[in-house]
Design a protein around this motif. Structure first.
Motif, short mmCIF file in Angstrom:
data_model
loop_
_atom_site.label_atom_id
_atom_site.label_comp_id
_atom_site.label_asym_id
_atom_site.label_seq_id
_atom_site.Cartn_x
_atom_site.Cartn_y
_atom_site.Cartn_z
N PHE A 1 0.83 -1.21 0.00
CA PHE A 1 0.00 0.00 0.00
C PHE A 1 0.87 1.26 0.00
CE2 PHE A 1 -2.24 3.32 2.40
CZ PHE A 1 -3.31 3.53 1.55
N ILE A 2 1.90 1.29 0.83
CA ILE A 2 2.79 2.45 0.90
C ILE A 2 3.50 2.66 -0.43
CG2 ILE A 2 4.88 3.38 1.99
CD1 ILE A 2 3.93 2.03 4.58
N ALA A 3 3.97 1.55 -1.04
CA ALA A 3 4.65 1.66 -2.33
C ALA A 3 3.70 2.18 -3.41
CB ALA A 3 5.23 0.31 -2.73
N ALA A 4 2.45 1.71 -3.39
CA ALA A 4 1.48 2.19 -4.37
C ALA A 4 1.22 3.68 -4.18
CB ALA A 4 0.19 1.40 -4.25
N MET A 5 1.10 4.12 -2.94
CA MET A 5 0.87 5.54 -2.68
C MET A 5 2.08 6.38 -3.08
SD MET A 5 -2.19 5.56 -1.80
CE MET A 5 -2.38 7.26 -1.39
N GLU A 6 3.28 5.88 -2.83
CA GLU A 6 4.50 6.59 -3.25
C GLU A 6 4.56 6.69 -4.78
OE1 GLU A 6 7.44 7.84 -1.82
OE2 GLU A 6 6.56 7.76 0.19
N PHE A 7 4.18 5.60 -5.46
CA PHE A 7 4.22 5.58 -6.92
C PHE A 7 3.21 6.58 -7.50
CE2 PHE A 7 2.94 3.88 -11.07
CZ PHE A 7 4.17 3.84 -11.69
N ILE B 1 12.55 7.31 6.55
CA ILE B 1 13.60 6.36 6.20
C ILE B 1 13.70 5.29 7.29
CG2 ILE B 1 16.09 6.07 5.91
CD1 ILE B 1 16.09 8.83 4.55
N GLY B 2 13.67 5.71 8.54
CA GLY B 2 13.74 4.75 9.65
C GLY B 2 12.56 3.81 9.67
N LEU B 3 11.36 4.34 9.52
CA LEU B 3 10.16 3.51 9.55
C LEU B 3 10.12 2.52 8.39
CD1 LEU B 3 7.41 3.02 10.94
CD2 LEU B 3 6.46 4.69 9.35
N HIS B 4 10.39 2.98 7.21
CA HIS B 4 10.37 2.09 6.05
C HIS B 4 11.51 1.08 6.10
CE1 HIS B 4 8.09 5.56 3.97
NE2 HIS B 4 7.26 4.79 4.65
N MET C 1 4.04 -13.73 -1.18
CA MET C 1 3.54 -12.52 -0.55
C MET C 1 4.65 -11.75 0.15
SD MET C 1 0.75 -12.12 2.47
CE MET C 1 1.81 -13.08 3.52
N VAL C 2 5.51 -12.45 0.88
CA VAL C 2 6.60 -11.78 1.60
C VAL C 2 7.61 -11.21 0.60
CG1 VAL C 2 8.54 -12.17 3.15
CG2 VAL C 2 6.30 -13.08 3.74
N LEU C 3 7.91 -11.92 -0.48
CA LEU C 3 8.85 -11.41 -1.48
C LEU C 3 8.31 -10.16 -2.18
CD1 LEU C 3 10.25 -14.69 -3.04
CD2 LEU C 3 11.43 -13.09 -1.54
N VAL C 4 7.01 -10.14 -2.48
CA VAL C 4 6.40 -8.95 -3.08
C VAL C 4 6.44 -7.79 -2.08
CG1 VAL C 4 4.23 -7.97 -3.93
CG2 VAL C 4 4.98 -10.19 -4.73
N GLY C 5 6.19 -8.09 -0.81
CA GLY C 5 6.28 -7.06 0.23
C GLY C 5 7.69 -6.52 0.36
N ILE C 6 8.68 -7.39 0.27
CA ILE C 6 10.08 -6.96 0.34
C ILE C 6 10.42 -6.06 -0.85
CG2 ILE C 6 12.47 -7.78 0.13
CD1 ILE C 6 11.63 -10.17 1.90
N ALA C 7 9.96 -6.44 -2.03
CA ALA C 7 10.23 -5.61 -3.22
C ALA C 7 9.57 -4.24 -3.08
CB ALA C 7 9.73 -6.31 -4.47
N ALA C 8 8.35 -4.22 -2.56
CA ALA C 8 7.65 -2.94 -2.37
C ALA C 8 8.35 -2.09 -1.32
CB ALA C 8 6.20 -3.20 -1.96
N ALA C 9 8.77 -2.70 -0.21
CA ALA C 9 9.47 -1.96 0.84
C ALA C 9 10.82 -1.45 0.33
CB ALA C 9 9.65 -2.83 2.07
N ALA C 10 11.51 -2.26 -0.48
CA ALA C 10 12.79 -1.82 -1.03
C ALA C 10 12.59 -0.63 -1.98
CB ALA C 10 13.47 -2.97 -1.76
N TYR C 11 11.50 -0.64 -2.74
CA TYR C 11 11.19 0.50 -3.62
C TYR C 11 10.98 1.77 -2.80
CZ TYR C 11 8.46 3.61 -6.58
OH TYR C 11 7.98 4.72 -7.24
N ASP D 1 12.95 6.93 -0.67
CA ASP D 1 13.30 7.79 0.48
C ASP D 1 14.76 8.24 0.40
OD1 ASP D 1 10.77 7.56 1.49
OD2 ASP D 1 11.29 6.02 2.97
N LEU D 2 15.63 7.35 -0.06
CA LEU D 2 17.05 7.68 -0.14
C LEU D 2 17.41 8.41 -1.44
CD1 LEU D 2 18.57 4.38 1.27
CD2 LEU D 2 18.36 6.58 2.43
N GLY D 3 16.46 8.56 -2.35
CA GLY D 3 16.71 9.26 -3.59
C GLY D 3 17.40 8.41 -4.63
N LEU D 4 17.30 7.09 -4.51
CA LEU D 4 17.95 6.20 -5.46
C LEU D 4 17.05 5.83 -6.63
CD1 LEU D 4 19.64 3.82 -2.87
CD2 LEU D 4 20.68 5.73 -4.10
N VAL D 5 15.74 5.97 -6.46
CA VAL D 5 14.79 5.58 -7.50
C VAL D 5 14.12 6.83 -8.03
CG1 VAL D 5 12.70 4.28 -8.02
CG2 VAL D 5 14.36 3.36 -6.44
#
Length: 103
Positions: free
Chosen positions: A22-28, A50-53, A84-94, A99-103
């Motif tokens: 959900f957070i990744a979709a809202m960021e996108f 950054i800390g929370l994510h 499900m966990v792998l998709v969540g990890i990919a979304a959290a990494a995005y 947040d770090l300005g890499l994407v």
């Protein structure tokens, strides 16, 4: 591991995965258009995000490590929970990358 603890860990993995998606979709959806001016956010807010994510990402990685114990009593759930966990990890990494300005 008791059945109650395994159920609680599965529920936590579901909530964290859906939350990070959900957070990744809202960021996108909230990304600025090319050439659009963006107002800077306060430093404390950026650091908090950054800390929370980052913590969500670490907890999802921890869930991936504990996946075999969480699904020991229900082996049929191992595949869907892994995806499900792998998709969540990919979304959290995005989100962390944004947040770090890499994407």
């Amino acid at each position: 591991m008791s059945e109650v603890q395994a159920k609680q860990e599965r529920m936590a993995a579901v909530v964290m995965s859906l939350g990070s998606i959900f957070i990744a979709a809202m960021e996108f959806l909230d990304r600025p258009a090319p050439g659009e001016f963006v107002e800077a956010e306060p430093d404390w807010y950026v650091t908090f995000q950054i800390g929370l994510h980052g913590v969500i990402l670490l907890l999802l990685l921890f869930s991936l490590v504990r996946l075999s114990r969480m699904t020991a009593d229900r082996p049929a759930l191992r595949g869907p929970f892994t995806v499900m966990v792998l998709v969540g990890i990919a979304a959290a990494a995005y989100v962390v990358g944004r947040d770090l300005g890499l994407v």
